[in-house]
Design a protein around this motif. Sequence first.
Motif, PDB file in Angstrom:
ATOM      1  N   ALA A  77      39.316  47.057  36.083  1.00  0.00           N
ATOM      2  CA  ALA A  77      38.440  46.783  34.944  1.00  0.00           C
ATOM      3  C   ALA A  77      38.674  47.780  33.814  1.00  0.00           C
ATOM      4  CB  ALA A  77      36.981  46.825  35.400  1.00  0.00           C
ATOM      5  N   SER A 109      32.124  46.390  37.898  1.00  0.00           N
ATOM      6  CA  SER A 109      33.444  46.040  37.376  1.00  0.00           C
ATOM      7  C   SER A 109      33.386  44.730  36.594  1.00  0.00           C
ATOM      8  CB  SER A 109      34.455  45.933  38.520  1.00  0.00           C
ATOM      9  OG  SER A 109      34.629  47.177  39.169  1.00  0.00           O
ATOM     10  N   LYS A 110      32.595  43.774  37.086  1.00  0.00           N
ATOM     11  CA  LYS A 110      32.415  42.515  36.351  1.00  0.00           C
ATOM     12  C   LYS A 110      31.819  42.779  34.975  1.00  0.00           C
ATOM     13  CE  LYS A 110      31.759  39.238  40.187  1.00  0.00           C
ATOM     14  NZ  LYS A 110      30.790  38.352  40.865  1.00  0.00           N
ATOM     15  N   LEU A 113      34.461  44.252  32.686  1.00  0.00           N
ATOM     16  CA  LEU A 113      35.385  43.188  32.276  1.00  0.00           C
ATOM     17  C   LEU A 113      34.722  42.229  31.291  1.00  0.00           C
ATOM     18  CD1 LEU A 113      37.149  42.376  35.664  1.00  0.00           C
ATOM     19  CD2 LEU A 113      38.203  43.385  33.645  1.00  0.00           C
TER      20      LEU A 113
END
Length: 216
Positions: A77, A109-110, A113
């Motif tokens: 990420a 991390s999502k 991103l």
Amino acid sequence: MNLNLEINEIQKLISLQEIEAAEEKCILMIENNPHCKQLWDLLISIELMTPLEDYESATKYLEKAYTLFPANHIYYALKMYFKEIFLSGLNDSDRKEISNFFSVMDFKSKAVLSITLAKSYWNVDNRLYQYYLLNAIENYPEFINPYFDLATFYLERGKNDKAKEYIEEGLGKIDRVYSNLDPIPLDSSINFFIDDEIGGIYVEKKKYLKWKNILK
């Protein structure tokens, strides 16, 4: 060789602002201990420090570290974030790759991103810009910047009531406001960089008052 002592020596060099020497020693240590995650984290964080601020090298090391530690999704990420913000920017192939990886990522991390994708769509696709900021909030509501980015988006379009909703939500997430008398604590870790630079978790009084005044 005592690895912990060597890591302490690197951290001591950092505290003395001998950043280049710390970088050199850390690279040498990794050559001999390539599977030490702590060393990779340290090297990546060193690349972000002044006077280096070498995001190209940091991106290269993130890619290597992710190869060695594929379960540590934040490496991936952060690599994509650096590419978008400091290097060439994301292309369509990068965006497709991120979409394919998204389902296996942890929530933080999502969110990183999603923020990265939102920035890549700024002034390109307003719908996707909003979508990914909302996605960041959904996955990691502790990050404050997405609320204020959405507020800015709506303020610029004259949708003040909508903007105020996100300002109120963002301000409600702030646990502590920092000032000159109570400064943000210094920390050279990757997680601090993510929380501070990307997530905006550490809020200074000037920024807090700016958003607070808009609600008046």
